[in-house]
Design an enzyme around this catalytic site. Structure first.
Site, PDB file in Angstrom:
ATOM      1  N   SER A   8     -22.184 -13.433   5.550  1.00  0.00           N
ATOM      2  CA  SER A   8     -21.950 -12.514   4.849  1.00  0.00           C
ATOM      3  C   SER A   8     -21.954 -12.085   3.157  1.00  0.00           C
ATOM      4  CB  SER A   8     -20.395 -11.629   4.826  1.00  0.00           C
ATOM      5  OG  SER A   8     -20.098 -10.766   3.763  1.00  0.00           O
ATOM      6  N   ASP A  35     -21.838  -6.003   5.454  1.00  0.00           N
ATOM      7  CA  ASP A  35     -21.171  -5.324   5.169  1.00  0.00           C
ATOM      8  C   ASP A  35     -20.767  -3.828   4.732  1.00  0.00           C
ATOM      9  OD1 ASP A  35     -18.815  -7.087   6.737  1.00  0.00           O
ATOM     10  OD2 ASP A  35     -19.753  -8.171   4.787  1.00  0.00           O
ATOM     11  N   HIS A  66     -22.938  -4.657   9.656  1.00  0.00           N
ATOM     12  CA  HIS A  66     -21.722  -4.208   9.999  1.00  0.00           C
ATOM     13  C   HIS A  66     -21.330  -3.055   9.396  1.00  0.00           C
ATOM     14  CE1 HIS A  66     -17.220  -6.438  10.198  1.00  0.00           C
ATOM     15  NE2 HIS A  66     -16.976  -4.641  11.310  1.00  0.00           N
ATOM     16  N   MET A  68     -18.216  -0.352   8.505  1.00  0.00           N
ATOM     17  CA  MET A  68     -17.377  -0.323   8.968  1.00  0.00           C
ATOM     18  C   MET A  68     -17.259   1.068   7.873  1.00  0.00           C
ATOM     19  SD  MET A  68     -15.347  -3.754   7.350  1.00  0.00           S
ATOM     20  CE  MET A  68     -16.993  -4.079   7.115  1.00  0.00           C
ATOM     21  N   MET A 137     -12.776  -9.371  14.688  1.00  0.00           N
ATOM     22  CA  MET A 137     -12.201  -9.007  13.331  1.00  0.00           C
ATOM     23  C   MET A 137     -10.654  -9.982  13.443  1.00  0.00           C
ATOM     24  SD  MET A 137     -13.902  -7.314  11.371  1.00  0.00           S
ATOM     25  CE  MET A 137     -13.344  -7.344   9.771  1.00  0.00           C
ATOM     26  N   GLY A 142     -12.689  -4.241   5.329  1.00  0.00           N
ATOM     27  CA  GLY A 142     -12.427  -3.402   3.384  1.00  0.00           C
ATOM     28  C   GLY A 142     -12.642  -5.275   3.175  1.00  0.00           C
ATOM     29  N   GLY A 144     -13.756  -8.800   1.328  1.00  0.00           N
ATOM     30  CA  GLY A 144     -13.519 -10.754   1.959  1.00  0.00           C
ATOM     31  C   GLY A 144     -12.298 -10.952   1.369  1.00  0.00           C
ATOM     32  N   GLY A 145     -12.973 -12.474   1.225  1.00  0.00           N
ATOM     33  CA  GLY A 145     -11.450 -13.662   0.681  1.00  0.00           C
ATOM     34  C   GLY A 145     -10.600 -13.446   1.343  1.00  0.00           C
ATOM     35  N   GLY A 176     -13.809 -12.679   9.254  1.00  0.00           N
ATOM     36  CA  GLY A 176     -12.878 -12.878   8.606  1.00  0.00           C
ATOM     37  C   GLY A 176     -12.244 -14.164   8.304  1.00  0.00           C
ATOM     38  N   GLY A 177     -12.026 -14.771   6.825  1.00  0.00           N
ATOM     39  CA  GLY A 177     -11.364 -15.591   6.466  1.00  0.00           C
ATOM     40  C   GLY A 177     -11.730 -16.985   7.667  1.00  0.00           C
ATOM     41  N   GLY A 197     -18.782 -15.665   4.395  1.00  0.00           N
ATOM     42  CA  GLY A 197     -18.425 -14.685   3.325  1.00  0.00           C
ATOM     43  C   GLY A 197     -17.529 -15.927   1.661  1.00  0.00           C
TER      44      GLY A 197
HETATM   45  C1  DX5 Z   1     -14.446  -7.938   6.197  1.00  0.00           C
HETATM   46  C2  DX5 Z   1     -15.648  -7.514   6.608  1.00  0.00           C
HETATM   47  C3  DX5 Z   1     -16.273  -9.512   6.110  1.00  0.00           C
HETATM   48  C4  DX5 Z   1     -16.575  -9.967   4.867  1.00  0.00           C
HETATM   49  C5  DX5 Z   1     -15.810 -11.397   5.666  1.00  0.00           C
HETATM   50  O1  DX5 Z   1     -14.144  -6.858   6.227  1.00  0.00           O
HETATM   51  O2  DX5 Z   1     -16.306  -7.584   7.687  1.00  0.00           O
HETATM   52  O3  DX5 Z   1     -17.555 -10.325   6.762  1.00  0.00           O
HETATM   53  O4  DX5 Z   1     -17.844  -9.830   4.148  1.00  0.00           O
HETATM   54  O5  DX5 Z   1     -15.387 -12.366   4.393  1.00  0.00           O
HETATM   55  P1  DX5 Z   1     -14.412 -13.975   4.562  1.00  0.00           P
HETATM   56  O6  DX5 Z   1     -15.720 -14.755   4.704  1.00  0.00           O
HETATM   57  O7  DX5 Z   1     -14.438 -13.603   2.347  1.00  0.00           O
HETATM   58  O8  DX5 Z   1     -13.921 -12.992   4.976  1.00  0.00           O
HETATM   59 ZN    ZN Z   2     -18.429  -8.019   8.296  1.00  0.00          ZN
END
Ligand code: DX5
Ligand code: ZN
Length: 216
Positions: A8, A35, A66, A68, A137, A142, A144-145, A176-177, A197
């Protein structure tokens, strides 16, 4: 099929997008995960079309976009023009999901549907055969991390069973995560694509981290 890895870009260094795109080009990554957040559907704003255009200039791998955002239909043709290969909309943002999916496909893109952590898998029962990719998801979208939500394993198993029952080629993506701690169990549960990400870009050696996930 080996698991696809989609780093990501949200976690990349935005001041060095060319460098990070080239790193992904030379890595074992399969897709670029992009994203797009509008500050309405999710409580954050990421980046928009000009930045995507800059990334697309350097990316040599498919762009997995993606969205959002609310009212994604409004931008489908724009994302097609920006060379998106997969365009994913949120189930929760679409009043007429069937129409939205048909529109994405008519623009020669693969159609993805993302489900928030609170949305059950069975809402896709009547439309799964029309979807190229379901993005499960594993955090609230919304940011990362965030920490991985463990309920995801059960959702992935349920989705895999639904896809097998219908005999359709729909891919399962997890977003996510994702880390090396949960990747194996996700793949065992039925995941085809792993988005990561912070686990990739927060590492001293992102290239090696991608390879580690790819060969887990
Ligand atoms: C969250 C995004 C993800 C995010 C993932 O809303 O859709 O793609 O960048 O990031 P990590 O891997 O850090 O959870
Ligand atoms: Zn995403």
């Amino acid at each position: 099929m080996s698991t696809l890895i989609a780093p990501s870009i949200l976690a990349a260094d935005f001041a060095n997008l060319q460098r990070d795109s080239e790193m992904l080009n030379s890595s074992e990554a399969d897709w670029f995960h992009i994203d797009i957040m509008d500050g309405v559907f999710v409580p954050n704003i990421s980046f928009g079309m000009p930045v995507l255009k800059a990334i697309a200039k350097h990316a040599k791998k498919p762009l997995d976009v993606h969205l959002m955002i609310v009212n994604p239909d409004q931008y489908i043709t724009t994302f097609a023009e920006l060379n998106s290969e997969i365009l994913t909309v949120h189930y929760e943002a679409c009043n007429h999901l069937h129409r939205t999916i048909q529109k994405i496909k008519s623009c020669n893109m693969k159609a993805g549907v993302a489900l928030n952590p609170h949305t059950p898998i069975n809402v896709l029962e009547s439309i799964i055969q029309d979807i190229d990719l379901v993005c499960v998801m594993s955090v609230n979208p919304g940011f990362g991390g965030q920490s991985f939500i463990r309920e995801t394993y059960l959702k992935v198993k349920e989705l895999k069973a639904m896809i097998e029952k219908k005999g359709c080629p729909t891919l399962i993506e997890i977003d996510g995560g994702v880390t090396n701690k949960n990747a194996k169990q996700l793949i065992k549960s039925g995941a085809d694509v792993l988005v990561a990400g912070s686990f990739i870009f927060g590492n001293d050696n992102p290239n090696k981290t991608i390879s580690g996930l790819k060969n887990i």
